[in-house]
Write a protein that holds these residues in place. Structure first.
Motif, PDB file in Angstrom:
ATOM      1  N   GLY A   1       0.827  -1.203   0.000  1.00 20.70           N
ATOM      2  CA  GLY A   1       0.000   0.000   0.000  1.00 20.70           C
ATOM      3  C   GLY A   1       0.858   1.248   0.000  1.00 20.70           C
ATOM      4  O   GLY A   1       2.027   1.221   0.388  1.00 20.70           O
ATOM      5  N   PRO A   2       0.317   2.378  -0.419  1.00 22.92           N
ATOM      6  CA  PRO A   2       1.089   3.612  -0.484  1.00 22.92           C
ATOM      7  C   PRO A   2       1.114   4.331   0.872  1.00 22.92           C
ATOM      8  O   PRO A   2       0.353   4.023   1.783  1.00 22.92           O
ATOM      9  N   VAL A   3       2.011   5.303   0.975  1.00 20.28           N
ATOM     10  CA  VAL A   3       1.968   6.273   2.063  1.00 20.28           C
ATOM     11  C   VAL A   3       0.971   7.350   1.665  1.00 20.28           C
ATOM     12  O   VAL A   3       1.052   7.906   0.558  1.00 20.28           O
ATOM     13  N   VAL A   4       0.008   7.631   2.544  1.00 19.82           N
ATOM     14  CA  VAL A   4      -0.998   8.650   2.270  1.00 19.82           C
ATOM     15  C   VAL A   4      -0.993   9.652   3.421  1.00 19.82           C
ATOM     16  O   VAL A   4      -1.161   9.266   4.588  1.00 19.82           O
ATOM     17  N   LEU A   5      -0.785  10.917   3.092  1.00 16.88           N
ATOM     18  CA  LEU A   5      -0.753  11.981   4.093  1.00 16.88           C
ATOM     19  C   LEU A   5      -1.766  13.051   3.709  1.00 16.88           C
ATOM     20  O   LEU A   5      -1.898  13.406   2.536  1.00 16.88           O
ATOM     21  N   ARG A   6      -2.467  13.571   4.711  1.00 18.12           N
ATOM     22  CA  ARG A   6      -3.444  14.636   4.480  1.00 18.12           C
ATOM     23  C   ARG A   6      -3.129  15.821   5.384  1.00 18.12           C
ATOM     24  O   ARG A   6      -2.682  15.646   6.517  1.00 18.12           O
ATOM     25  N   THR A   7      -3.359  17.006   4.866  1.00 20.03           N
ATOM     26  CA  THR A   7      -3.223  18.209   5.686  1.00 20.03           C
ATOM     27  C   THR A   7      -4.252  19.228   5.242  1.00 20.03           C
ATOM     28  O   THR A   7      -4.660  19.254   4.072  1.00 20.03           O
ATOM     29  N   THR A   8      -4.692  20.051   6.179  1.00 21.79           N
ATOM     30  CA  THR A   8      -5.686  21.083   5.910  1.00 21.79           C
ATOM     31  C   THR A   8      -5.037  22.455   6.046  1.00 21.79           C
ATOM     32  O   THR A   8      -4.298  22.710   7.008  1.00 21.79           O
ATOM     33  N   LEU A   9      -5.287  23.318   5.085  1.00 18.31           N
ATOM     34  CA  LEU A   9      -4.709  24.662   5.108  1.00 18.31           C
ATOM     35  C   LEU A   9      -5.731  25.658   5.642  1.00 18.31           C
ATOM     36  O   LEU A   9      -6.935  25.512   5.405  1.00 18.31           O
ATOM     37  N   ARG A  10      -5.245  26.654   6.351  1.00 18.95           N
ATOM     38  CA  ARG A  10      -6.123  27.630   6.987  1.00 18.95           C
ATOM     39  C   ARG A  10      -5.594  29.040   6.775  1.00 18.95           C
ATOM     40  O   ARG A  10      -4.390  29.275   6.832  1.00 18.95           O
ATOM     41  N   THR A  11      -6.510  29.972   6.549  1.00 19.59           N
ATOM     42  CA  THR A  11      -6.143  31.389   6.516  1.00 19.59           C
ATOM     43  C   THR A  11      -6.499  32.078   7.822  1.00 19.59           C
ATOM     44  O   THR A  11      -6.181  33.262   8.008  1.00 19.59           O
ATOM     45  N   TRP A  12      -7.161  31.364   8.727  1.00 23.50           N
ATOM     46  CA  TRP A  12      -7.531  31.943  10.013  1.00 23.50           C
ATOM     47  C   TRP A  12      -7.358  30.877  11.083  1.00 23.50           C
ATOM     48  O   TRP A  12      -7.825  29.746  10.927  1.00 23.50           O
ATOM     49  N   GLY A  13      -6.640  31.235  12.142  1.00 26.65           N
ATOM     50  CA  GLY A  13      -6.398  30.284  13.216  1.00 26.65           C
ATOM     51  C   GLY A  13      -6.670  30.888  14.574  1.00 26.65           C
ATOM     52  O   GLY A  13      -7.289  31.958  14.694  1.00 26.65           O
ATOM     53  N   ARG A  14      -6.174  30.238  15.601  1.00 31.60           N
ATOM     54  CA  ARG A  14      -6.419  30.708  16.967  1.00 31.60           C
ATOM     55  C   ARG A  14      -5.833  32.082  17.207  1.00 31.60           C
ATOM     56  O   ARG A  14      -6.355  32.863  18.007  1.00 31.60           O
ATOM     57  N   ASN A  15      -4.742  32.399  16.513  1.00 27.68           N
ATOM     58  CA  ASN A  15      -4.068  33.673  16.732  1.00 27.68           C
ATOM     59  C   ASN A  15      -4.391  34.715  15.668  1.00 27.68           C
ATOM     60  O   ASN A  15      -3.662  35.698  15.514  1.00 27.68           O
TER      61      ASN A  15
END
Length: 774
Positions: free
Chosen positions: A662-676
């Motif tokens: 099986g492959p390596v699968v990585l996910r990430t979510t991008l944000r323009t607004w965060g806690r700070n």
């Protein structure tokens, strides 16, 4: 901007042959293409290549500042086209002030609105089935309020993008347009008339519409529409009430009709930047003759060009692009390798990108004549042809495919149109000859130059601290950073404002508002001198480390053989499409309400992402060897990290076994607004280094990690570990440490045959601000 002229049609069918092979004397600048071919080989025997080149440097309206580069853009592109299957009689040039020289075009007219539209109309009259038509525009652009027709989706921001001919004037509130401007809809309709004749159109726009100024030595090719009388409140209310939508990186083109005319030819569109980013022009090494505004610099003559046009020509000169998609990738990687920092603007590419380019002839790699000068070989190709310092070239005794291979050489220096390599390892010519001996050079492996220049501040309050930051002394080792005077070409610029030293990457904007997207990094001047120097040094070092990593990855991918063999690397983006959720720029990024299908991202080129978009990286290993994967995320503030924190305990790599199930699968979510508050918009990069396992111990790549520049400016140290020992890994380590002795290198140097098997991919994600969703 929305491209509503949707390109159709498949790859061009090819003719059975190329141009006749000509042996060019070595004393002349000679580029020999095996099976030479035109930019596109039209199918019918009577088909032609036609072009309209527009360079607008000077403007009648005093409020529109002059540009230096459009004249040179036109000259270099004309020279390229006339060497590649375009008849000079079929290339129309609209420009002023071109030098009079044998290898310089004669303009038909000044680049005013009427002449441009008449030139496009002539192309429509002349074009026929199978023809290839190029329209290139270099000059200013801007925006104006859109006057959208009923039932037509308004553009993002409610603004039309326009090109500014020489006779452009102020905004006319009655006509609702900038006087003599060419609106995107108008341009699209003119191109559709050419395509209706069955011709394929390639449109290249080296202009922008952001209307901003970088406050650096470069000039932007955009005009703030407010200085032309466009009221900020003049934008139509339709945009404010239109449903929010997932933003895209779009350029300057929209056809009048949403679908192309029946039987239309294909459309390929290349834009210097997207709708939100300033395009820039700057000085580059220049050929000795026939260019406008040439000056002498330390490295030889220079002239100003559009950044995009310069790199487009370099990519074309390599002869490696089989399709416009290949060409787009090569242009983007070349810009990334030269621009070096995460803020560098990247082009936009749309339309029928899988269409063939440059004849797509296998093995059609340019060879250039060379001759001996003492212990050096002088090659009649330089920076314009991609022959850069550190590149490896293959040497032959002739230009034909069956020529004898003489050996390899490394380029020590390069100017615009010539380069030098020592000949210590090349056999002497037979019979004691001292001429060139019929030597021809072909690019084998591109090099990467590690120069990081910082433009300082000429102010007595901070000049001494800046010198203190970068000069080596006891306990403070040297780093590979060069100080240059304010206004000189640089990778990073320092500004003094509001009692702060601000750090602004090349091509970026000084943003002082702490609550704004894309805010700049700064250090208080009131900081004690020793501490201020230390923090400034650390912050600049962080930028230089990230720059070296980006340029090394860019050159490694640009110069590698096509494909990745048995290692499959792909990236998809999954986007929110629910207008209600898109309308909230500060929403939490939980479950996607209405997800788009997975949208593939091409390596090298930039893809748009917005708040809460998710990207998915998939890597599969079908080879017979274990592969060690180094995967790094780079943010616009030069932060470098691994996607999984636990990897730091394992040398910042993960291993993918041979023929893994099986492959390596990585996910990430991008944000323009965060806690700070607002996050950093701009270019985020995912770099993948796939290193076939050599021996039983995997390398450590943790030396590449670092906190971002904000943390560095606040005094945080970079995260570093030990470097590996293999050639490529060692080069990564030296680049990450900004080794002052590392000025140029080749990422393809082989060590036990391993380096050539390294696979590198660079995915670039342009995180757009919330207003791009309108």
């Amino acid at each position: 901007m929305i491209v509503r002229a949707v390109a159709k049609g498949g790859r061009n069918r090819r003719g059975s042959g190329g141009l006749a092979c000509l042996l060019v004397p070595a004393c002349l600048l000679a580029c020999f293409l095996v099976l030479a071919a035109g930019l596109v080989l039209p199918t019918p025997a009577s088909a032609r290549n036609l072009a309209l080149l527009v360079g607008v440097a000077d403007y009648d309206e005093p409020k529109i500042r002059a540009l230096a580069g459009p004249r040179n853009d036109v000259i270099l592109l004309w020279r390229y086209l006339t060497r590649h299957a375009f008849d000079a009689a079929d290339i129309e040039v609209l420009a002023e002030g071109l030098p009079e020289a044998a290898d310089t075009p004669r303009p038909r007219a000044a680049p005013v609105r009427a002449a441009i539209l008449e030139g496009l109309a002539r192309l429509a009259d002349r074009a026929g089935p199978g023809d290839f038509v190029l329209f290139h525009f270099s000059g200013h652009g801007t925006t104006q309020p859109e006057v959208a027709a009923d039932g037509v989706q308004p553009e993002a921001g409610g603004l039309d993008q326009v090109l500014l001919p020489k006779d452009s004037g102020l905004y006319d509130p009655v006509a609702k347009t900038i006087r003599n401007a060419i609106v995107d809809n108008e341009l699209g309709a003119a191109l559709d008339r050419i395509r209706a004749k069955g011709a394929t159109v390639w449109v290249v726009i080296d202009a922008c519409h952001a209307g901003t100024v970088t406050r650096s030595a470069e000039a932007t090719r955009g005009v703030d529409s407010s200085i032309l009388g466009v009221s900020p409140a003049g934008a139509p209310s339709s945009s404010a009430t239109a449903p929010a939508r997932a933003p895209e990186r779009n350029g300057t083109l929209r056809a009048a009709d949403g679908s192309p005319p029946g039987g239309a030819g294909g459309l390929i569109a290349f834009f210097a930047v997207d709708s939100w980013t300033p395009a820039i022009e700057r000085a580059y090494p220049a050929p000795a003759e026939g260019l406008a505004g040439k000056t002498l610099a330390g490295d030889g003559p220079q002239a100003t060009f559009g950044v995009f046009t310069w790199h487009l020509l370099r990519a074309l000169e390599t002869g490696r692009a089989r399709s416009f998609r290949d060409l787009a990738r090569l242009v983007s990687l070349d810009i990334a390798a030269a621009a070096r920092v995460a803020h560098a603007p990247l082009p936009v590419f749309e339309g029928d990108l899988d269409r063939g380019v440059l004849g797509a002839q296998p093995g059609a790699v340019p060879r250039f004549a060379a001759q001996r000068e003492g212990t050096d070989l002088v090659i009649e190709a330089g920076a314009l042809q991609g022959f850069d310092e550190g590149s490896e070239i293959a040497l032959f005794d002739g230009p034909l495919p069956d020529a004898r291979r003489l050996g390899m050489a490394r380029l020590a220096t390069a100017t615009a149109s010539a380069s030098r390599a020592p000949l210590a390892d090349l056999p002497a010519p037979p019979g004691g000859r001292t001429d060139s001996g019929g030597i021809w050079a072909q690019m084998e492996r591109p090099g990467v130059a590690f120069h990081f220049r910082v433009a300082g501040i000429d102010h007595p309050d901070v000049a001494g601290v800046i010198d203190l930051a970068f000069q080596p002394r006891e306990g403070v080792p040297a780093i590979g950073i060069e100080q240059v005077a304010p206004g000189q070409p640089a990778d990073l610029r320092l500004h003094l404002a509001d009692g702060q030293i601000w750090l602004v990457p090349d091509g970026g904007l000084l943003v002082r508002d702490r609550e704004a997207y894309g805010r700049s990094v700064s250090i208080p001047v009131a900081t004690p001198a020793e501490l201020l120097a230390s923090q400034l040094r650390t912050a600049v070092w962080a930028y230089a480390r990230a720059a070296n990593l980006v340029r090394l990855a860019s050159v490694a991918e640009r110069g590698a053989a096509e494909g990745a063999g048995d290692i499959d690397i792909s990236l998809d983006r999954i986007r929110e499409t629910d207008p209600e959720r898109l309308a909230d720029p500060r929403r939490s990024c939980g479950q996607v309400s209405r997800a788009s299908p997975p949208l593939p991202v091409d390596s090298g080129t930039a893809a748009a992402v917005a708040h809460c978009d998710t990207v998915r990286l998939t890597i599969a290993n079908r080879s017979e060897r274990d592969v060690d994967l180094g995967i790094f995320f780079l943010d616009p503030l030069a932060g470098i990290d691994v996607p999984v924190r636990d990897w730091r305990q394992n040398g910042c790599i993960t291993t993918l076994p041979a023929k893994a199930s099986g492959p390596v699968v990585l996910r990430t979510t991008l944000r323009t607004w965060g806690r700070n508050g607002p996050s950093q918009i701009g270019l985020h990069r995912i770099l993948v280094f796939a290193l076939p396992r050599s021996g039983g111990i995997p390398p450590s790549l943790c030396h590449l990690l670092q906190r971002d520049v904000e943390a560095a400016a606040a005094g945080a140290a970079a995260m570093r570990g030990g470097a590996g020992h293999r050639a490529f890994v060692d080069l990564l380590g030296r680049a990450a440490l900004v080794d002052p002795s590392l000025r140029a290198a080749n990422p393809f140097e082989e060590e036990a045959g391993e380096a050539s098997a390294v696979v590198v991919r660079q995915f670039t994600l342009d995180l757009l601000p919330p207003e791009a969703s309108r």
